[in-house]
Design a protein around this motif. Structure first.
Motif, PDB file in Angstrom:
ATOM      1  N   ARG A  38      26.719  20.374  44.747  1.00 54.04           N
ATOM      2  CA  ARG A  38      25.952  21.386  43.997  1.00 54.04           C
ATOM      3  C   ARG A  38      25.297  22.411  43.440  1.00 54.04           C
ATOM      4  O   ARG A  38      24.229  21.591  42.434  1.00 54.04           O
ATOM      5  N   ASP A  40      23.289  24.608  42.809  1.00 54.42           N
ATOM      6  CA  ASP A  40      24.133  25.301  40.943  1.00 54.42           C
ATOM      7  C   ASP A  40      23.342  24.392  40.061  1.00 54.42           C
ATOM      8  O   ASP A  40      23.116  24.745  38.931  1.00 54.42           O
ATOM      9  N   ALA A 265      27.715  33.856  36.139  1.00 53.64           N
ATOM     10  CA  ALA A 265      26.689  33.322  35.798  1.00 53.64           C
ATOM     11  C   ALA A 265      25.714  33.799  35.097  1.00 53.64           C
ATOM     12  O   ALA A 265      24.997  33.292  34.463  1.00 53.64           O
ATOM     13  N   VAL A 300      27.720  29.101  34.078  1.00 58.19           N
ATOM     14  CA  VAL A 300      27.491  28.797  34.969  1.00 58.19           C
ATOM     15  C   VAL A 300      28.389  27.836  36.290  1.00 58.19           C
ATOM     16  O   VAL A 300      27.971  27.830  37.945  1.00 58.19           O
ATOM     17  N   GLY A 304      29.733  29.251  39.945  1.00 55.62           N
ATOM     18  CA  GLY A 304      30.018  28.570  40.882  1.00 55.62           C
ATOM     19  C   GLY A 304      31.007  27.384  41.852  1.00 55.62           C
ATOM     20  O   GLY A 304      30.479  26.963  43.000  1.00 55.62           O
ATOM     21  N   HIS A 312      22.852  34.315  42.682  1.00 55.37           N
ATOM     22  CA  HIS A 312      21.321  33.459  41.706  1.00 55.37           C
ATOM     23  C   HIS A 312      20.385  31.781  42.667  1.00 55.37           C
ATOM     24  O   HIS A 312      19.935  32.208  42.815  1.00 55.37           O
ATOM     25  N   THR A 313      21.191  32.150  44.182  1.00 51.46           N
ATOM     26  CA  THR A 313      21.341  31.096  45.163  1.00 51.46           C
ATOM     27  C   THR A 313      19.928  31.306  45.578  1.00 51.46           C
ATOM     28  O   THR A 313      19.381  30.721  45.613  1.00 51.46           O
ATOM     29  N   THR A 316      17.838  30.150  42.135  1.00 52.54           N
ATOM     30  CA  THR A 316      17.664  28.502  41.719  1.00 52.54           C
ATOM     31  C   THR A 316      18.161  26.960  43.138  1.00 52.54           C
ATOM     32  O   THR A 316      17.921  26.388  43.258  1.00 52.54           O
TER      33      THR A 316
END
Length: 719
Positions: A38, A40, A265, A300, A304, A312-313, A316
């Motif tokens: 993950r 995130d 998120a 968050v 995800g 946001h990927t 992040t």
């Protein structure tokens, strides 16, 4: 730190030592990606460690960065529960021994290494009075009970008179390890109960965890209100944060629609950011306030679940963010000892450049530790042969570090035992406060002090042999607060002098005792920590106190006021940290007015009973305006610790109240001119260190005030 359980690789071995059947569920999440790495969560780790480190380096800028710890706690609850449920689902069992062994191999090698290095750094760089405390905390940290040690000591990162040790940050690791130890057992118990009642194991686990969250959150809110300092470190006030993560692992089995996940998120990241920016050292925490970063982190993670990419990927998911997440555990371990030790190594206060250097070295050490200790440690053949071997190695490592910590304790106590205050001091021109006498001609009034290490011989609270504690006289709650001293040789007609207030009154007792010995007085002292003797409702010390603390102070203060009237000593000297103490008489007037009036009411009742009152004015701030270690670090250049008088010596309520009383029986002693000239206040005067710690005076410096106090008190008549 914070659930640093690698979930890049799945454990394919079938280990021995399995528990009885704990089949929580065989239902898998809708997405087959549930067990995938993950990014995130790795980004959350990076954000969390960044917040914590920046808060420790620049506490006045990112004031709430400590919430990064709470982000870690939620991550831990989610990942560990996910792992346990996945194992139970795949094998029908939870292999407890293997689970604990994996945690040990993952976490202990780096943790114990940093503790050993920190112990060596403490011995080589820090003054001996700090060895014993550091050694005790190193032992507590090695046994993962540091949080309970700090809770018992009622200390937090901003406690003004207790300088943080190199191991103090291990409190959060201790909370996590206690979670790792207990949570699998709770899951097994829930599964066993479900099997006996033909209930669904997952449902039972959710119920158990929900109850845990509710009870812990309630306890957190109550304890944060009533006992804020111990509550900050206690496991029971933090357990619900792990529980929130665990509930996510048990219930978040379906992915959200893309738009909803993006919004959730975003909301989660905003909640974490708001807490980090807006919270501060006076925020009651954890309590209700912890809900903001905890629920933000949960949002968050939930957003995800089952998805590889969200809005946001792009940020992040980039390699630098993911890399910081990779090394976050080691970065957490290393940054704090460097913050504590580097100023002593360099011999200078922490400048911006030094802080940047500490950050850079922390990151470098984190990389090296992750690369050569953390990851290889999980695969060491010597330990992976069996869980038993890993656990025995753990016991050996913990014992070794405990021995090292114990050695620090013994060494510190051995050196301290030889450091005792002298029976008397020889007053000399240009030594200590005498250097500030108007007629003194001193070559280097503010030059280096002869001794900058403050040990037991400099302790303002030292009590001579002529004194004995009286537990039944004016106790401060459950604490003995009163000491009776006879310097008269048993003379029944000896003058009687009382010294009352908080530790800011206590810091003057060295000079009072010397006067009493010279003039044959009896002395009674009574001190309530952080509590003034005042006829006004006490609210708190620097910040609002708990109800229990307010009641304790009020009861003691009222009792002292009455006791003085009843005993009618010849003289009462009194003081407290009045500039930072809060009262509320309900008038809504300025705090300074309320405080001064409350003092006057108390003093007039004493003066009416025939007692001479001496108000001891507040001395210049130390820890409020400079690093408490400033003189230690700048021993050769104490002028580097000089502070403008406007910052160090604000108006004092005791001097103001005494002046307004206009009563010859109520006098004051303004020591300010012995600490400051027209522009600056100093940390070393007349070759003597002024302060013992962040908030109190050096006993050797204080004892040299005896002749000045004698002038204010005057001749005390014998009965």
């Amino acid at each position: 730190m914070g659930g640093h359980t690698s979930h890049r690789r799945r454990d394919r071995r079938r280990a021995d030592g399995r528990s009885r059947s704990t089949e929580l569920t065989r239902r898998r999440p809708a997405s087959g990606r549930s067990t995938a790495f993950r990014p995130d969560i790795q980004a959350l780790r990076a954000i969390a460690i960044g917040a914590v480190v920046l808060n420790h380096l620049w506490p006045t800028h990112l004031t709430g960065g400590y919430v990064g710890v709470d982000v870690f706690f939620v991550i831990s609850g989610f990942l560990i529960t996910s792992h346990l449920v996945r194992e139970a689902s795949a094998t029908g069992r939870i292999a407890l021994a293997s689970f604990y062994a994996r945690r040990v191999r993952r976490l202990l090698p780096a943790a114990l290494l940093v503790l050993v290095v920190s112990a060596i750094g403490t011995l080589l760089l820090l003054p001996y009075p700090r060895w014993s405390r550091a050694g005790a905390e190193i032992m507590a940290s090695a046994g993962y009970v540091e949080n309970w040690y700090l809770s018992a000591m009622s200390v937090n990162y901003s406690a003004i008179n207790d300088q943080a040790t190199v191991a103090q940050h291990y409190w959060s690791l201790s909370v996590e390890e206690q979670f790792y130890l207990l949570w699998p057992l709770l899951l097994i118990a829930a599964s066993w109960w479900a099997a006996r009642r033909s209930a669904r194991p997952r449902v039972v686990a959710v119920v158990v965890l929900s109850v845990l969250v509710a009870v812990s959150l309630t306890a957190s809110v109550v304890a944060t209100t009533l006992i804020p300092s111990p509550a900050y470190f206690a496991t029971y006030t933090r357990a619900w944060e792990f529980g929130i993560g665990g509930l996510l692992a048990l219930t978040a089995t379906r992915r959200l629609p893309k738009a909803g996940a993006d919004v959730l998120a975003l909301a989660g990241f905003v909640m974490i950011a708001v807490a980090a920016v807006l919270f501060g050292p006076t925020t009651p925490f954890p309590g209700y306030a912890a809900l903001l970063p905890v629920l933000g982190t949960a949002a968050v993670i939930l957003a995800g679940t089952g998805r590889e990419r969200l809005w946001h990927t792009t940020v992040t998911g980039i390699r630098p963010v993911q890399w910081i997440g990779d090394v976050s555990y080691s970065l957490y371990l290393w940054h704090w000892p460097l913050i504590v030790l580097v100023p002593f190594l360099i011999g200078a206060a922490t400048s911006t450049a030094m802080k940047i250097g500490i950050l850079a070295v922390s990151v470098l050490l984190a990389w090296a530790t992750a690369r050569f200790i953390e990851r290889p440690g999980q695969r060491w053949k010597l330990l992976t042969v069996s869980p038993r071997r890993t656990l025995f190695a753990m016991l050996g490592g913990v014992a070794a570090v405990a021995v090292i910590g114990g050695g620090l304790v013994v060494a510190g106590r051995a050196v301290s035992a030889a450091d005792v205050p002298p029976v008397s001091v020889t007053l000399q021109e240009c030594v200590g406060p005498q250097a500030m006498d108007p007629g003194a001609e001193c070559a280097d009034r503010f030059g280096p002090a002869a001794d900058v290490v403050m040990g037991p011989g400099n302790a303002y609270f030292a009590v001579p042999d002529e004194c004995s504690a009286d537990p039944g006289l004016l106790p401060f709650g459950d604490t003995t607060a009163t000491v009776v001293c006879d310097f008269s040789g048993g003379d029944p007609d000896a003058p009687s002098v009382w010294l009352v207030g908080d530790s800011h009154a206590q810091q003057w007792q060295g000079a009072v005792f010397d006067l009493a010995r010279a003039q044959g007085w009896t002395v009674t002292t009574s001190f309530g920590g952080g509590c003034p003797v005042i006829d006004a409702p006490f609210v708190g010390f620097r910040e609002p106190a708990s109800a229990a603390e307010r009641d304790r102070c009020q009861e003691w203060s009222t009792a002292v006021q009455a006791a003085v009237v009843a005993a009618t000593p010849d003289v009462v000297l009194t003081s407290s940290a009045g500039r930072v103490q809060l009262v509320d008489d309900g008038s809504d007037r300025p705090q300074s007015d309320q405080f001064a009036d409350g003092l006057q009411r108390t003093w007039r009742s004493w003066a009416d009973a025939g007692v001479t009152v001496i108000a001891l004015g507040g001395v210049p701030f130390n820890g409020e305006v400079r690093s408490p270690d400033c003189l230690l670090i700048n021993a050769r250049n104490p002028l580097a610790c000089a502070v403008p008088i406007a910052e160090a010596q604000p108006e004092d309520p005791y001097l103001r109240a005494a002046a307004a009383a206009a009563d010859p029986a109520i006098r004051s002693f303004d020591a300010g001119p012995y600490f400051c000239d027209e522009t600056q206040c100093y940390a070393a005067i007349g070759g003597t260190a002024v302060y013992y710690d962040a908030d109190h005076l050096n006993l050797d410096f204080v004892r040299r005030f005896a002749p000045m106090l004698a002038d204010v008190i005057g001749a005390v008549p014998r009965d």
